[in-house]
Design an enzyme around this catalytic site. Sequence first.
Site, PDB file in Angstrom:
ATOM      1  N   HIS A 205      69.293  10.583 -10.694  1.00  0.00           N
ATOM      2  CA  HIS A 205      69.617  11.475  -9.573  1.00  0.00           C
ATOM      3  C   HIS A 205      69.736  12.881 -10.164  1.00  0.00           C
ATOM      4  CE1 HIS A 205      71.436  12.369  -5.587  1.00  0.00           C
ATOM      5  NE2 HIS A 205      71.993  13.353  -6.287  1.00  0.00           N
ATOM      6  N   HIS A 207      69.220  17.224  -9.917  1.00  0.00           N
ATOM      7  CA  HIS A 207      69.225  18.400  -9.034  1.00  0.00           C
ATOM      8  C   HIS A 207      68.411  19.522  -9.657  1.00  0.00           C
ATOM      9  CE1 HIS A 207      72.545  17.829  -5.831  1.00  0.00           C
ATOM     10  NE2 HIS A 207      72.096  16.647  -6.202  1.00  0.00           N
ATOM     11  N   CYS A 238      75.972  21.080  -3.837  1.00  0.00           N
ATOM     12  CA  CYS A 238      77.118  20.328  -4.341  1.00  0.00           C
ATOM     13  C   CYS A 238      78.346  21.169  -4.078  1.00  0.00           C
ATOM     14  CB  CYS A 238      76.976  20.062  -5.836  1.00  0.00           C
ATOM     15  SG  CYS A 238      78.444  19.288  -6.541  1.00  0.00           S
ATOM     16  N   ASN A 247      69.261  18.933  -4.270  1.00  0.00           N
ATOM     17  CA  ASN A 247      68.489  17.848  -4.842  1.00  0.00           C
ATOM     18  C   ASN A 247      67.049  18.271  -5.085  1.00  0.00           C
ATOM     19  OD1 ASN A 247      70.350  15.395  -4.552  1.00  0.00           O
ATOM     20  ND2 ASN A 247      70.497  16.351  -2.544  1.00  0.00           N
TER      21      ASN A 247
HETATM   22 ZN    ZN Z   1      72.421  14.973  -5.076  1.00  0.00          ZN
END
Ligand code: ZN
Length: 326
Positions: A205, A207, A238, A247
């Site tokens: 995951h 960014h 965030c 993201n």
């Molecule tokens: Zn994220």
Amino acid sequence: MQVLVSEVGPRDGLQSIKRTMPTEAKQRWIRALAASGLREIEVGSFVHPKWLPQMADAEDIVRDAVQIPGLTVLALVPNLKGAQRAMAAGAHKITVPIAASQLHNMANVRMTCEESIDAVAGICRLRDDAGSKTEVEVGIASAFGCTREGRVSEDWVMEMAVRLARVGVDSIGLSDSVGYANPAQVRRMFRRLISELGSKAGGAHLHNTRGQGLANVVAALDAGVTTIDASQAGIGGCPYAPGATGNIVTEDLVFLLESMGLDTGIDIDKLVAARAILAEALPGEPLYGHVPDAGVTKGFAYADPARSYVPAAEPREACNSAGAPA
Ligand code: ZN
């Protein structure tokens, strides 16, 4: 080779936008995303609606999404109560947020990392006692660094991952929601995660906060990662990284993977078309992405030779070296 693109926009993206997308629009958007070929979507969060009113319709969203054939429906749960709600609604997978940084974890869920591991163990027991097949996933946040603590020990991240696997978590990935990771670190840490956990090693995951998102994806692929998270139009910053873009963009990721010969099963034009639902439901919200603006390259082909790419009728205008229309 296939790569699973896990779309997180309806949860990670929408929870960071103050306005609430109407339930009907969310359902239409999720259906459009699935129709483009996405096989896994994180559709909502079972956090108390007092904290995240944007996610108050999580039950309805999950119940609707599980009707879509072939789609794995993922929901975020912060605790046991959330896990009960998500399983009752029929979520195929639940993901529990834990940070490797004590300060981040405390700010996020008001628990130490150790207490969070115990809480996840409780969720796994609940799942097992109920005889449920729901998969439990953890993406270790702040795995590559933290806005509060700066550097985070790689040994500690690996120790957490091993402990989580031991208490029954099915898949443990690494998460960089603050954009601190670099490709050398991503390659090194995922290699280590895979060697420690084997089949329980999860996805990446990442960014794009500092523009390293897709470079980090390539590093994760080099290490052997086969699941990559992304959000449509890159929505989702965030709350702990003020001003941060979010993201990595699903549209750009799919183009990257297919161009590299990695099969996603996703129709890139249908995927780009789904942005219209976001634009209509959340007018004025910034939608990111290079491929949606520039289009795919001339001669673009999907990795799977059985899928042919048919370009849109009108090729986009060519540019000269100054970037102006030729
Ligand atoms: Zn994220």
